[in-house]
Scaffold this motif. Structure first.
Motif, PDB file in Angstrom:
ATOM      1  N   VAL A 158       0.852  -1.190   0.000  1.00 51.01           N
ATOM      2  CA  VAL A 158       0.000   0.000   0.000  1.00 51.01           C
ATOM      3  C   VAL A 158       0.886   1.237   0.000  1.00 51.01           C
ATOM      4  O   VAL A 158       1.829   1.337   0.798  1.00 51.01           O
ATOM      5  CB  VAL A 158      -0.935   0.034   1.227  1.00 51.01           C
ATOM      6  CG1 VAL A 158      -1.765   1.313   1.240  1.00 51.01           C
ATOM      7  CG2 VAL A 158      -1.842  -1.187   1.243  1.00 51.01           C
ATOM      8  N   THR A 159       0.596   2.178  -0.868  1.00 55.26           N
ATOM      9  CA  THR A 159       1.315   3.454  -0.908  1.00 55.26           C
ATOM     10  C   THR A 159       0.331   4.577  -0.608  1.00 55.26           C
ATOM     11  O   THR A 159      -0.698   4.706  -1.278  1.00 55.26           O
ATOM     12  CB  THR A 159       1.959   3.689  -2.277  1.00 55.26           C
ATOM     13  OG1 THR A 159       2.879   2.624  -2.549  1.00 55.26           O
ATOM     14  CG2 THR A 159       2.719   5.013  -2.298  1.00 55.26           C
ATOM     15  N   ILE A 160       0.638   5.364   0.405  1.00 54.54           N
ATOM     16  CA  ILE A 160      -0.198   6.502   0.785  1.00 54.54           C
ATOM     17  C   ILE A 160       0.644   7.762   0.663  1.00 54.54           C
ATOM     18  O   ILE A 160       1.714   7.869   1.275  1.00 54.54           O
ATOM     19  CB  ILE A 160      -0.742   6.344   2.215  1.00 54.54           C
ATOM     20  CG1 ILE A 160      -1.646   5.102   2.300  1.00 54.54           C
ATOM     21  CG2 ILE A 160      -1.504   7.602   2.652  1.00 54.54           C
ATOM     22  CD1 ILE A 160      -2.129   4.783   3.693  1.00 54.54           C
ATOM     23  N   ARG A 161       0.176   8.706  -0.148  1.00 51.23           N
ATOM     24  CA  ARG A 161       0.872   9.969  -0.327  1.00 51.23           C
ATOM     25  C   ARG A 161       0.269  11.012   0.612  1.00 51.23           C
ATOM     26  O   ARG A 161      -0.920  11.335   0.523  1.00 51.23           O
ATOM     27  CB  ARG A 161       0.771  10.454  -1.768  1.00 51.23           C
ATOM     28  CG  ARG A 161       1.614  11.716  -2.044  1.00 51.23           C
ATOM     29  CD  ARG A 161       1.355  12.275  -3.442  1.00 51.23           C
ATOM     30  NE  ARG A 161       1.677  11.299  -4.462  1.00 51.23           N
ATOM     31  CZ  ARG A 161       2.904  11.087  -4.951  1.00 51.23           C
ATOM     32  NH1 ARG A 161       3.914  11.784  -4.479  1.00 51.23           N
ATOM     33  NH2 ARG A 161       3.089  10.188  -5.893  1.00 51.23           N
ATOM     34  N   VAL A 162       1.105  11.531   1.510  1.00 52.45           N
ATOM     35  CA  VAL A 162       0.707  12.567   2.459  1.00 52.45           C
ATOM     36  C   VAL A 162       1.120  13.914   1.870  1.00 52.45           C
ATOM     37  O   VAL A 162       2.273  14.087   1.454  1.00 52.45           O
ATOM     38  CB  VAL A 162       1.375  12.346   3.826  1.00 52.45           C
ATOM     39  CG1 VAL A 162       0.945  13.420   4.816  1.00 52.45           C
ATOM     40  CG2 VAL A 162       1.043  10.954   4.354  1.00 52.45           C
ATOM     41  N   PRO A 163       0.208  14.873   1.792  1.00 55.70           N
ATOM     42  CA  PRO A 163       0.529  16.135   1.114  1.00 55.70           C
ATOM     43  C   PRO A 163       1.631  16.918   1.822  1.00 55.70           C
ATOM     44  O   PRO A 163       1.845  16.783   3.033  1.00 55.70           O
ATOM     45  CB  PRO A 163      -0.798  16.890   1.122  1.00 55.70           C
ATOM     46  CG  PRO A 163      -1.571  16.299   2.248  1.00 55.70           C
ATOM     47  CD  PRO A 163      -1.167  14.864   2.305  1.00 55.70           C
ATOM     48  N   GLU A 164       2.327  17.742   1.039  1.00 52.85           N
ATOM     49  CA  GLU A 164       3.363  18.604   1.587  1.00 52.85           C
ATOM     50  C   GLU A 164       2.750  19.518   2.645  1.00 52.85           C
ATOM     51  O   GLU A 164       1.630  20.001   2.515  1.00 52.85           O
ATOM     52  CB  GLU A 164       3.986  19.439   0.471  1.00 52.85           C
ATOM     53  CG  GLU A 164       5.158  20.287   0.940  1.00 52.85           C
ATOM     54  CD  GLU A 164       5.724  21.142  -0.174  1.00 52.85           C
ATOM     55  OE1 GLU A 164       6.867  21.599  -0.045  1.00 52.85           O
ATOM     56  OE2 GLU A 164       5.007  21.366  -1.175  1.00 52.85           O
ATOM     57  N   GLY A 165       3.496  19.725   3.714  1.00 54.52           N
ATOM     58  CA  GLY A 165       3.005  20.548   4.818  1.00 54.52           C
ATOM     59  C   GLY A 165       2.628  19.740   6.030  1.00 54.52           C
ATOM     60  O   GLY A 165       2.454  20.289   7.119  1.00 54.52           O
TER      61      GLY A 165
END
Length: 663
Positions: A158-165
């Motif tokens: 599973v790949t989860i992209r957490v937004p910048e910031g």
């Protein structure tokens, strides 16, 4: 893939697809929100692959099936999702009513709206959900993300992209994989895998890698996760101490890769919240208590939030007309306070509350919190309680609406309420008056669809026969069929918190909850065998009114009684909740912590359809007191642990006192 993938019309029936979609829903996601497509304004993208899906009717060696829905099932699910009624046509304009959709087909609504169909090789779409839609910038808070895979698989990535910031580290974020328990990311590879057999292939729950992706944010990559068990959210992440730097939209993305029966990549799911300057986490404190108070003071409620920065003043506002007009509440709030209360509320009134902040970084109006100042008569929500109507859908709708308000108490006043399966939700309490009866109907929820088959176990072999146990990872063969399935119940809850079913009324299976180990051989409408089924829940109470007294038994009268403080026998047991015809289990609690069951009288009205009363499997912090049972053909109170969650779990801290019954 043999004939299993060829005879699609028989495999992918409406019922089969519905069981797939309903079987993976859990807390935070309602039944039917997972669908095998991605929908845009003018197209519908379907995903074709294979997986193992066993219903209780699937032959033992025929679970391998396609994920592509039939034409009939696709149209049914579009209706169920709220997308509308569509007809399906080929690229040449011929209507298609059976078989499988293909590239170039299109759907057309009654208003002539068209959706072009595309079919792509891939895993079914996942879903991600955030616990908030807005976050106050430059203030520290927590954020929870739930990830649901579209289909089951071992060794899932599973790949989860957490937004910048949003800062993510191995120590400021926790993870809970399929309900195994919460650990910080750093400890995931060290988390206990539980008790396993010698040939079990997994040696750890999984691995995680944090990878920076420039201005796109941070990637969380989870590897080798076992998603064959389905226990609600497959991954629950909690980001601690989040500080959003500036206003705007923050988008999370997630996808996954299966390993069996084939390697499939899913499309990307997204979820977004908005960074705002106003207070966005204004929250009502839910009603909470170990033991329900019969005369709960509901003229008072309280709230909490993250204190605003540099505010000149903070005012609590109240609305009695669902937010159309507002007035201030007479309560003192300092500019840097993070807590307030409102009292002297009118009984049985729906109130809306919000904050008005003047000055400082967070000036403006906060989000709205709701409170119903009383026990809401469930008949005011459209539930009939006339003993004739099927009240299932109306009761479930009332529970959903009360849950959206942040919780509250639904009161079952005098009447008889017919139900199939009631779906319990967090912070919603059910209160039964003495002259209220909830009774079971046939046709409750189907047993869930599973990755493994339990057919070998159900085939009637000797308990010492090795064949059902040949696969060390097939957890469905490690306990009897009653413990294997959870959704075929009169009341069901999964990954929910703070729920009570209390009162002095009656709850009866009405002869429609069954007791046999061969329950799955019955017709579909007669496969419910549990009254209450609770899976990985917390803080649950079932019972009558607690008197603070010990219950005992008079053999001459063949009746229970309470022992008064002066030692006298008190035969008034009108405080007890009445339950009968509970099927295989009155309560099957699995992986559920913080349970209080008390003051119940079982089988006064009917002694049929009775087997186990209260079963606690892999539960912790359990209190059971003052239970009287006229009949049971098995356990009255059963502490233990099993493999039914797809993993084992310890059981600790039981207090069992004053249990009287025949078995």
């Amino acid at each position: 893939m043999r004939n299993t993938l060829l005879d699609m019309r028989s495999i992918l029936s409406k019922t089969f697809l519905l069981s797939l979609l309903l079987g993976v829903a859990g807390i935070g996601i309602q039944a039917g929100e997972l669908y095998p497509w991605q929908l845009t304004r003018d197209s519908l993208l379907l995903f074709e692959g294979s997986t193992y899906r066993y219903t209780v009717d699937t032959p033992e060696n025929e679970g391998l099936s396609s994920t592509l829905p039939s034409v009939e099932a696709l149209k049914e699910q579009l209706v169920h999702s709220g997308s509308g009624i569509y007809r399906l046509f080929t690229s040449t304009g011929q209507e298609k009513t059976e078989g499988l959709p293909v590239n170039g087909d299109y759907l057309q609504s009654a208003s002539k709206k068209r959706l072009l169909i595309g079919v792509r090789k891939g895993a079914l779409p996942p879903v991600i959900k955030l616990d908030r839609t807005a976050f106050t910038i430059k203030t520290a808070g927590n954020l929870t993300l739930d990830f649901y895979a579209g289909q089951r698989s071992p060794m899932t990535t599973v790949t989860i992209r957490v937004p910048e910031g949003i800062a993510v580290t191995l120590d400021n974020t926790t993870v809970n994989v399929i309900g195994r328990g919460e650990v910080i990311l750093r400890d995931l590879p060290k988390q206990s895998i539980g008790r396993t057999g010698t040939n079990y292939s997994y040696k750890k729950v999984g691995d995680v890698e944090i990878r920076k992706d420039g201005k796109k944010g941070t990637l969380l990559i989870f590897k080798d996760l076992d998603f064959r068990p389905s226990n609600g959210p497959d991954i629950r992440l909690c980001f601690r101490g989040v500080v959003i730097p500036e206003k705007g939209n923050y988008a999370f993305e997630a996808d996954y890769i299966t390993s069996q029966p084939e390697v499939l990549h899913s499309p990307v799911a997204t979820a977004t919240f908005e960074g705002v300057t106003t207070v966005s986490d204004f929250t009502r404190t839910p009603l909470q208590a170990f033991t329900y108070k019969k005369n709960w003071d509901l003229s008072f409620t309280s709230f909490y939030w993250t204190a605003p920065r540099n505010a000149e003043s903070v005012t609590l506002l109240l609305s009695e007309d669902k937010g159309r007009t507002w007035k201030p509440v007479r309560t003192g709030i300092l500019p840097d306070d993070d807590f307030a209360a409102a009292g002297r509320l009118n009984p049985n009134q729906l109130y809306a509350f919000k904050l008005l902040v003047k000055g400082g970084d967070n000036q403006g109006e906060s989000n709205i919190a709701w409170f119903y100042s009383g026990l809401q008569d469930i008949k005011t929500t459209g539930v009939k309680g006339d003993g004739i109507a099927d009240d299932t859908e109306a009761i479930n709708k009332a529970i959903i609406e009360m849950n959206k308000l942040g919780g509250g108490i639904l009161r079952f006043t005098a009447g008889t309420y017919n139900v199939r399966t009631v779906h319990l939700l967090s912070n919603v309490w059910l209160h039964l008056d003495a002259d209220a009866t909830i009774q079971g109907l046939p046709g409750g929820d189907a047993p869930e669809t599973t990755w493994f088959s339990d057919r070998a176990y159900r085939s009637g072999l000797s308990p010492t026969d090795p064949r059902p146990y040949a696969d060390p990872e097939n957890y469905l063969t490690k306990q009897d069929v009653g413990h294997t399935f959870f959704r075929n119940a009169m009341f069901f809850g999964e990954r929910i918190d703070n729920v009570k079913i209390v009162g002095t009324g009656r709850i009866t299976g009405n002869g429609n909850l069954v007791t046999s180990d061969k329950v799955m051989n019955n017709a579909p409408e007669k496969r419910c065998d549990k009254m209450f089924s609770l899976k990985l829940c917390t803080n649950i109470e079932i019972g009558g009114w607690a008197m603070g007294k010990d219950m005992w038994y008079d053999p001459q009268k063949d009746e229970p009684y309470y022992i008064d403080t002066d030692g006298q026998k008190n035969y008034d047991v009108s405080n007890m909740l009445h339950i009968d015809q509970g099927g295989h289990f009155v309560l099957l609690a699995t992986g559920t912590d913080g349970i209080h069951v008390h003051d119940t009288y079982f089988a006064k009205h009917n002694t049929r359809n009775a087997r186990d009363i209260y079963d606690f499997m892999a539960c912790n912090d359990v209190t059971v007191t003052n239970i009287y049972s006229r009949v049971s053909s098995d356990d009255i109170v059963k502490p233990g642990s099993d493999c039914s969650l797809g993993f084992t779990r310890p059981a600790r801290n039981y207090m069992v006192r004053n249990i009287v019954g025949d078995t």
